[in-house]
Design an enzyme around this catalytic site. Structure first.
Site, short mmCIF file in Angstrom:
data_model
loop_
_atom_site.label_atom_id
_atom_site.label_comp_id
_atom_site.label_asym_id
_atom_site.label_seq_id
_atom_site.Cartn_x
_atom_site.Cartn_y
_atom_site.Cartn_z
N GLY A 1 15.58 -1.72 -3.47
CA GLY A 1 14.50 -1.32 -2.58
C GLY A 1 13.24 -0.95 -3.32
N GLY A 60 0.83 -1.20 0.00
CA GLY A 60 0.00 0.00 0.00
C GLY A 60 0.86 1.25 0.00
N ALA A 61 1.78 1.33 0.97
CA ALA A 61 2.63 2.52 1.08
C ALA A 61 3.47 2.69 -0.19
CB ALA A 61 3.53 2.38 2.30
N ASN A 96 4.61 1.10 -17.19
CA ASN A 96 5.64 0.13 -17.59
C ASN A 96 7.03 0.76 -17.50
OD1 ASN A 96 5.53 -2.45 -18.36
ND2 ASN A 96 5.10 -2.07 -20.51
N GLU A 132 -2.80 -7.04 1.39
CA GLU A 132 -2.01 -7.22 2.62
C GLU A 132 -2.74 -6.69 3.85
OE1 GLU A 132 2.65 -7.46 1.29
OE2 GLU A 132 1.86 -5.48 1.78
N ASN A 187 -0.19 -10.47 -11.81
CA ASN A 187 0.79 -11.03 -12.74
C ASN A 187 0.23 -12.37 -13.21
OD1 ASN A 187 1.44 -12.96 -10.78
ND2 ASN A 187 3.16 -11.76 -9.99
N GLY A 193 6.28 -7.99 -20.82
CA GLY A 193 5.39 -6.84 -21.02
C GLY A 193 4.09 -6.93 -20.24
N GLY A 199 5.93 -4.14 -9.17
CA GLY A 199 4.47 -4.20 -9.34
C GLY A 199 3.79 -3.01 -8.68
N ASP A 200 4.31 -2.60 -7.54
CA ASP A 200 3.73 -1.45 -6.83
C ASP A 200 3.98 -0.16 -7.60
OD1 ASP A 200 3.00 -3.21 -4.82
OD2 ASP A 200 4.88 -2.92 -3.74
O1 RIB Z 1 5.58 -5.47 -3.23
C1 RIB Z 1 6.74 -5.33 -2.46
C2 RIB Z 1 6.36 -5.23 -1.01
O2 RIB Z 1 5.80 -6.45 -0.59
C3 RIB Z 1 7.52 -4.99 -0.08
O3 RIB Z 1 7.80 -3.63 0.11
C4 RIB Z 1 7.10 -5.71 1.19
O4 RIB Z 1 6.88 -4.87 2.26
C5 RIB Z 1 5.86 -6.49 0.81
O5 RIB Z 1 4.73 -5.88 1.26
#
Ligand code: RIB
Length: 295
Positions: free
Chosen positions: A278, A41-42, A267, A139, A183, A216, A242-243
């Protein structure tokens, strides 16, 4: 740019890098250790903010140094943190991440993230309904995600569901989401069966957007299946790619871009993020992305 509201997890990632991924029962010597703010989320809130959207985070942390660390970092990139509740007696969520052999493996201990319940959604419903798009992941408790999807759908607020970590979704959850971004592997889990990607996405025009890593992104635009190719970059760490994709996609959609343009932009942002270590620390700003595109 528009307003993105994220309802989701906040973690601190304990990131170990190593040449070799330890097998069960094995100890290996690693290369580095870092504490990096994370949580799906963050991460998505940070990606949207760094790319210029107004970004609000709704979630929970514990009353501990990890919680302070996560909130300070969100503030530093202009994510609005006034809807993050601090819970007592339950620690901030943490993730153990091993980056090795060009991939990552993650164990998440949700802690305070499992306190993101329906009352939190009720408490911040005005903020949720003021969004141009809402982002949710898996999550936090599933019933909270279902409740948020329902609230958004009833009130015609667009909502993007990133189904990670994946579980089988109900029909209603799929119907209530405006966009879903699994995915390949998650697609099978959310649909509860081994699926043919093209057959499945054709049932959900402009809704299910499947990320395929180096192959892709695929979605169905109502007329044809579109494959948007990925970028060739030197991979340092895929955590949070993905985030980054989801946050960038949301910021681009609320910025008024077509879905096709928004996916291309997302993308590019995701490709940039995997060139750095990170999740949040690897996400690009709009300026970095633009400069990178000119090179
Ligand atoms: O998608 C990556 C994230 O998955 C990481 O930052 C970890 O905290 C988990 O939530």
């Amino acid at each position: 740019m528009g307003k993105v509201v994220v309802v989701g997890s906040i973690n601190v990632d304990m990131v170990f890098t190593s040449d070799i991924r330890p097998k069960a029962g094995e100890t290996v010597i690693g290369n580095s250790f870092s504490l990096i703010p994370g949580g799906k989320g963050a991460n998505q809130a940070v990606a949207a903010a760094k790319l210029g959207a107004e970004s609000v985070m709704i979630g929970c942390v514990g009353l501990d140094t990890n919680g302070d660390f996560a909130i300070d970092n969100l503030n530093s990139v202009n994510v609005d943190t006034h809807c993050i509740d601090i819970v007592h007696d339950i620690p901030t969520g943490v993730a153990n991440i091993i980056v090795a052999e060009n991939d990552n493996s993650i164990i998440v201990v949700p802690g305070a993230n499992y306190e993101v319940n329906k009352s939190i959604i009720d408490k911040y419903s005005d903020i949720i309904l003021s969004a141009d798009i809402v982002l949710v992941q898996l999550e936090i408790p599933l019933e909270t995600v279902e409740y948020t999807l329902e609230l958004c759908n009833k009130n015609n607020v667009r909502v993007l569901l990133n189904p990670a970590p994946a579980v089988e979704l109900t029909r209603t959850m799929i119907e209530n989401a405006s966009y879903i971004t699994p995915n390949e592997h998650e697609l099978n889990i959310i649909l509860g069966k081994d699926s043919n990607i093209e057959e499945e996405i054709k049932k959900y025009s402009n809704k299910i957007i499947v990320t395929l890593g180096s192959k892709g992104v695929k979605y169905f635009n109502g007329k044809e299946v579109v494959l948007i190719p990925s970028y060739e970059v030197e991979v340092v760490d895929t955590t949070g790619a993905g985030d980054t994709f989801c946050g960038a996609l949301a910021s681009s959609i609320v910025g008024g871009y077509s879905l096709d343009e928004a996916i291309k932009f997302a993308n590019r942002a995701a490709a940039y993020s995997i060139t750095k270590l990170g999740a949040q620390s690897g996400m690009p700003t709009l300026k970095q992305l633009t400069m990178n595109n000119e090179n």
